[in-house]
Design a protein around this motif. Structure first.
Motif, PDB file in Angstrom:
ATOM      1  N   ARG A 374     -14.568  13.122 -43.661  1.00  0.00           N
ATOM      2  CA  ARG A 374     -14.368  12.500 -44.982  1.00  0.00           C
ATOM      3  C   ARG A 374     -13.761  11.109 -44.846  1.00  0.00           C
ATOM      4  N   ARG A 375     -12.726  10.987 -44.031  1.00  0.00           N
ATOM      5  CA  ARG A 375     -12.063   9.691 -43.876  1.00  0.00           C
ATOM      6  C   ARG A 375     -13.006   8.658 -43.252  1.00  0.00           C
ATOM      7  N   LEU A 376     -13.827   9.086 -42.308  1.00  0.00           N
ATOM      8  CA  LEU A 376     -14.783   8.175 -41.687  1.00  0.00           C
ATOM      9  C   LEU A 376     -15.799   7.688 -42.712  1.00  0.00           C
ATOM     10  N   ALA A 377     -16.268   8.594 -43.555  1.00  0.00           N
ATOM     11  CA  ALA A 377     -17.250   8.203 -44.573  1.00  0.00           C
ATOM     12  C   ALA A 377     -16.625   7.322 -45.646  1.00  0.00           C
ATOM     13  N   TRP A 378     -15.377   7.546 -45.981  1.00  0.00           N
ATOM     14  CA  TRP A 378     -14.716   6.768 -47.031  1.00  0.00           C
ATOM     15  C   TRP A 378     -14.382   5.359 -46.546  1.00  0.00           C
ATOM     16  N   THR A 379     -13.886   5.270 -45.330  1.00  0.00           N
ATOM     17  CA  THR A 379     -13.509   3.956 -44.778  1.00  0.00           C
ATOM     18  C   THR A 379     -14.053   3.837 -43.356  1.00  0.00           C
ATOM     19  N   PRO A 380     -15.334   3.519 -43.217  1.00  0.00           N
ATOM     20  CA  PRO A 380     -15.906   3.397 -41.875  1.00  0.00           C
ATOM     21  C   PRO A 380     -15.404   2.140 -41.176  1.00  0.00           C
ATOM     22  N   PRO A 381     -15.560   2.049 -39.867  1.00  0.00           N
ATOM     23  CA  PRO A 381     -15.166   0.822 -39.156  1.00  0.00           C
ATOM     24  C   PRO A 381     -15.936  -0.393 -39.678  1.00  0.00           C
ATOM     25  N   ALA A 382     -15.343  -1.568 -39.526  1.00  0.00           N
ATOM     26  CA  ALA A 382     -15.996  -2.801 -39.992  1.00  0.00           C
ATOM     27  C   ALA A 382     -17.365  -2.964 -39.342  1.00  0.00           C
ATOM     28  N   THR A 383     -17.443  -2.690 -38.062  1.00  0.00           N
ATOM     29  CA  THR A 383     -18.717  -2.687 -37.346  1.00  0.00           C
ATOM     30  C   THR A 383     -18.985  -1.260 -36.909  1.00  0.00           C
ATOM     31  N   VAL A 384     -20.064  -0.693 -37.415  1.00  0.00           N
ATOM     32  CA  VAL A 384     -20.356   0.704 -37.122  1.00  0.00           C
ATOM     33  C   VAL A 384     -21.232   0.802 -35.878  1.00  0.00           C
ATOM     34  N   ASP A 385     -20.674   1.323 -34.823  1.00  0.00           N
ATOM     35  CA  ASP A 385     -21.419   1.603 -33.602  1.00  0.00           C
ATOM     36  C   ASP A 385     -20.734   2.770 -32.907  1.00  0.00           C
ATOM     37  N   PRO A 386     -21.353   3.322 -31.859  1.00  0.00           N
ATOM     38  CA  PRO A 386     -20.747   4.493 -31.199  1.00  0.00           C
ATOM     39  C   PRO A 386     -19.328   4.250 -30.714  1.00  0.00           C
ATOM     40  N   GLU A 387     -19.038   3.047 -30.252  1.00  0.00           N
ATOM     41  CA  GLU A 387     -17.701   2.762 -29.724  1.00  0.00           C
ATOM     42  C   GLU A 387     -16.660   2.754 -30.842  1.00  0.00           C
ATOM     43  N   SER A 388     -16.989   2.141 -31.976  1.00  0.00           N
ATOM     44  CA  SER A 388     -16.014   2.071 -33.072  1.00  0.00           C
ATOM     45  C   SER A 388     -15.804   3.441 -33.707  1.00  0.00           C
ATOM     46  N   VAL A 389     -16.881   4.214 -33.825  1.00  0.00           N
ATOM     47  CA  VAL A 389     -16.740   5.569 -34.371  1.00  0.00           C
ATOM     48  C   VAL A 389     -15.926   6.434 -33.412  1.00  0.00           C
ATOM     49  N   ALA A 390     -16.170   6.283 -32.113  1.00  0.00           N
ATOM     50  CA  ALA A 390     -15.387   7.031 -31.129  1.00  0.00           C
ATOM     51  C   ALA A 390     -13.911   6.690 -31.236  1.00  0.00           C
TER      52      ALA A 390
END
Length: 420
Positions: A374-390
């Protein structure tokens, strides 16, 4: 498995509907051990554990629903070459010597998160862990109760009729002690069967990360505004009534702590909610609420009235606000109106996690905490890529095996949601 069946079991009865069930484990294989309740006997247990080999099976019995708090009233353990032991922590409240004897030997627990806090109070703090319940979850078992898993994997049954009794009473009945001893009787054999299955399914390293995470987790901080968890509080509609819930909850908690009684035995949650809604002014009005007629509640009628009066006399700034906001996203049912782009991200993210969980055969919540998704979907990283999501998942406490399975697919899902 063969060792489990060496214990005394109840034979099949061909004329009984339960004839197809696994045999019931009835007696510890070396007989019921005496309860350890003095320093000399504890020293003998410590010496026996030191002389044993392999993992140490441990369990603890609490008196939930009877006593205040979650402390242990019986500790059971078993180790190969040591046999089983039953320790009374009321008379042996310091198990530091046992902790030293165990050292970095693996400790086997079922649902470790329940027992570790009360064991820590006794200064028994495992360094290595195998959690049989958590192993079952990682393997995708639909049911992970100890009895079910023992029957499935070891083909014997454990009696569970004493699981919710008052373990604080003394002396403990012999049949309760037998039940407690049997809970660790086959725990190591269950551990071995689960380890083999984890290894066969490629999940053993995942499990080891999970077990280490359980041990490394800091103690839970006291919950802010614990009174807000009063069952039925959603029926309380105004701030002054909420204040009455709060005052009654804390009054009950003080009485329960002083008497060492479970709060629910002093006054049920339903009584607090009803009194807060009615705001009675006299003890006789209070007794009109059925639950205030129970013995302990009736003894403290003036205390309850004073609590309600405090709420009645509070100035508006002192009244609690309803639905105090947390530090996370708003409730998901508001996302579609407030932030439709976040709702799209969440839908994609949830579907992605669910698909991966299905592929690896485990509950989605064990693959990744729903709150993290939920938190990831609400406020994703500024640049969405595997490294930032990790990095985001790691900051929320995700383990490396979870990140390895989910970071890249979630990054793809978030990017695709932006195109919808």
């Amino acid at each position: 498995m063969a060792n489990a069946l060496n214990s005394k079991t109840e034979p099949h009865d061909p004329g009984n509907d339960d004839a197809e069930k696994a045999p019931l484990l009835r007696e510890p294989r070396e007989g019921l051990p005496d309860v350890t309740a003095d320093p000399d006997a504890l020293a003998d247990v410590i010496a026996a554990v030191s002389a044993g080999s392999g993992p140490v099976a441990v369990d603890a019995e609490r008196a939930s629903g009877y006593r205040y708090g979650q402390r242990a009233y019986l500790v059971q353990l078993r180790r190969e070459g040591s046999g089983s032991a039953l320790i009374d922590p009321v008379h042996c409240p310091d198990l530091a010597g046992l902790d030293t004897a165990i050292g970095d030997t693996e400790v086997v627990l079922h649902a470790a998160h329940q027992d570790l806090p009360c064991l820590s109070e006794l200064r028994l703090r495992p360094r290595r862990l195998f959690d049989t319940e958590l192993a079952g979850r990682l393997l995708g078992y639909q049911r992970v109760g100890l009895g079910f898993m023992v029957e499935r994997l070891l083909h014997v049954r454990l009696a569970k009729e004493h699981s919710a009794v008052d373990w604080s009473q003394r002396p403990l009945p012999e049949d309760w002690l037998r039940y407690a001893a049997l809970d660790v009787e086959i725990l190591i054999e269950l551990r071995d069967a689960l380890e083999e299955e984890l290894s066969e399914t490629g999940k053993l390293e995942w499990a080891r990360e999970e077990f280490a995470s359980v041990l490394a987790a800091p103690p839970k901080e006291p919950r802010k505004d614990p009174w807000r968890r009063t069952s039925g509080i959603h029926r309380v509609r105004n701030q002054r009534a909420l204040a009455a819930v709060r005052e009654l909850w804390y009054a009950r908690d003080e009485i329960a702590r002083e008497r060492d009684v479970s709060p629910g035995r002093v006054l049920p949650d339903a009584a607090i909610v009803e009194a807060a809604s009615a705001m009675p002014r006299t003890p006789s009005e209070l007794l009109g609420i059925k639950q205030f007629g129970i013995k302990l509640a009736r003894r403290h009628l003036n205390t309850w009235i004073k609590a309600v009066d405090r709420a009645r006399d509070m100035g508006r700034p002192e009244l609690p606000r309803p639905n105090a906001p947390g530090d996370g996203p708003p409730p998901v049912n508001r996302w579609a109106d407030r932030a439709p782009e976040a709702a799209r991200r969440l839908e994609r993210a949830r579907a992605t996690v669910s698909g991966i969980a299905e592929d690896v055969v485990m509950p989605t919540e064990n693959l990744l905490l729903p709150d993290s998704v939920r938190r990831l979907a609400w406020t994703p990283p500024a640049t969405v890529d595997p490294e930032s999501v990790a990095a985001f998942l790691r900051s929320r406490g995700a383990r490396e095996w979870q990140i390895g399975l989910t970071a890249s697919p979630l990054a793809t899902a978030l990017r695709e949601a932006e195109k919808d």
